[in-house]
Design a protein around this motif. Structure first.
Motif, PDB file in Angstrom:
ATOM      1  N   GLY A 118      -0.061   4.163   4.831  1.00  9.32           N
ATOM      2  CA  GLY A 118      -0.754   3.417   3.787  1.00  9.32           C
ATOM      3  C   GLY A 118      -1.035   4.271   2.565  1.00  9.32           C
ATOM      4  O   GLY A 118      -0.974   3.787   1.431  1.00  9.32           O
ATOM      5  N   GLN A 119      -1.340   5.552   2.764  1.00  2.95           N
ATOM      6  CA  GLN A 119      -1.597   6.439   1.629  1.00  2.95           C
ATOM      7  C   GLN A 119      -0.334   6.676   0.810  1.00  2.95           C
ATOM      8  O   GLN A 119      -0.394   6.773  -0.415  1.00  2.95           O
ATOM      9  CB  GLN A 119      -2.181   7.760   2.117  1.00  2.95           C
ATOM     10  N   PHE A 122       0.140   3.464  -1.149  1.00  2.81           N
ATOM     11  CA  PHE A 122      -0.884   3.373  -2.188  1.00  2.81           C
ATOM     12  C   PHE A 122      -0.566   4.318  -3.345  1.00  2.81           C
ATOM     13  O   PHE A 122      -0.685   3.941  -4.520  1.00  2.81           O
ATOM     14  CB  PHE A 122      -2.254   3.684  -1.588  1.00  2.81           C
ATOM     15  N   SER A 123      -0.143   5.528  -3.033  1.00  7.92           N
ATOM     16  CA  SER A 123       0.208   6.485  -4.089  1.00  7.92           C
ATOM     17  C   SER A 123       1.370   5.959  -4.923  1.00  7.92           C
ATOM     18  O   SER A 123       1.363   6.066  -6.150  1.00  7.92           O
ATOM     19  CB  SER A 123       0.588   7.837  -3.483  1.00  7.92           C
ATOM     20  N   GLN A 125       2.237   2.828  -5.381  1.00  7.67           N
ATOM     21  CA  GLN A 125       1.790   1.682  -6.176  1.00  7.67           C
ATOM     22  C   GLN A 125       0.983   2.145  -7.382  1.00  7.67           C
ATOM     23  O   GLN A 125       1.105   1.591  -8.469  1.00  7.67           O
ATOM     24  CB  GLN A 125       0.958   0.737  -5.321  1.00  7.67           C
ATOM     25  N   GLN A 126       0.140   3.144  -7.205  1.00  2.00           N
ATOM     26  CA  GLN A 126      -0.664   3.644  -8.318  1.00  2.00           C
ATOM     27  C   GLN A 126       0.214   4.213  -9.431  1.00  2.00           C
ATOM     28  O   GLN A 126      -0.134   4.110 -10.599  1.00  2.00           O
ATOM     29  CB  GLN A 126      -1.625   4.727  -7.843  1.00  2.00           C
TER      30      GLN A 126
END
Length: 141
Positions: A118-119, A122-123, A125-126
């Motif tokens: 997930g990290q 998330f990275s 996507q950011q």
């Protein structure tokens, strides 16, 4: 002196020894109607016909980036180990500014924690990486 009761067939006020089931039937019909109305509401779901397609194997293109997450949560950029999440972010920034932007493929061990994968997502996507995919193996036949 004794008390004398009328016979059952005597007069207008004869005793009725039957149970009146009309109120019972009325209540049961009302309950039946309520249940018939509420059951479809409880079972409501949107019926959709999902496509049934086998997974199609695609060749990875040379410019696609591959991030591997092992069972312990360690990260790898292609085959090179990454020291920490900041090292991953530096690599992701490089591909985020490319035009056309390459796909990011995540190879995660089945035993890897959801948090580690997930990290990575998330990275990505950011940083604005639009195309993220997961590499899997086909099931044994």
């Amino acid at each position: 002196m004794s008390i004398r009761y009328k016979d059952a067939g005597e007069g207008d006020d004869a005793l009725i020894a039957e149970i009146n089931t009309t109120p019972l039937v009325d209540v049961m019909l009302v309950l039946l109607i309520i249940f018939l109305i509420t059951i479809p509401v409880v079972n409501s779901s949107i019926a959709v016909s999902l496509p049934r397609e086998p997974n199609q194997a695609r060749e990875t293109q040379v410019d696609n980036a591959i991030v591997t997450v092992d069972a312990n949560g360690a990260l790898y950029w292609f085959d090179a180990p990454l020291a920490d999440r900041q090292a991953l972010a530096r690599q992701l920034v490089r591909i985020a500014v490319m035009s056309p932007q390459p796909e990011l493929h995540i190879r995660a061990d089945a035993r890897a924690s959801y948090e580690a994968v997930g990290q990575v997502v998330f990275s990505a996507q950011q940083l604005g990486i639009a195309r993220i995919g997961f590499l899997t193996e086909p099931p044994a036949r």
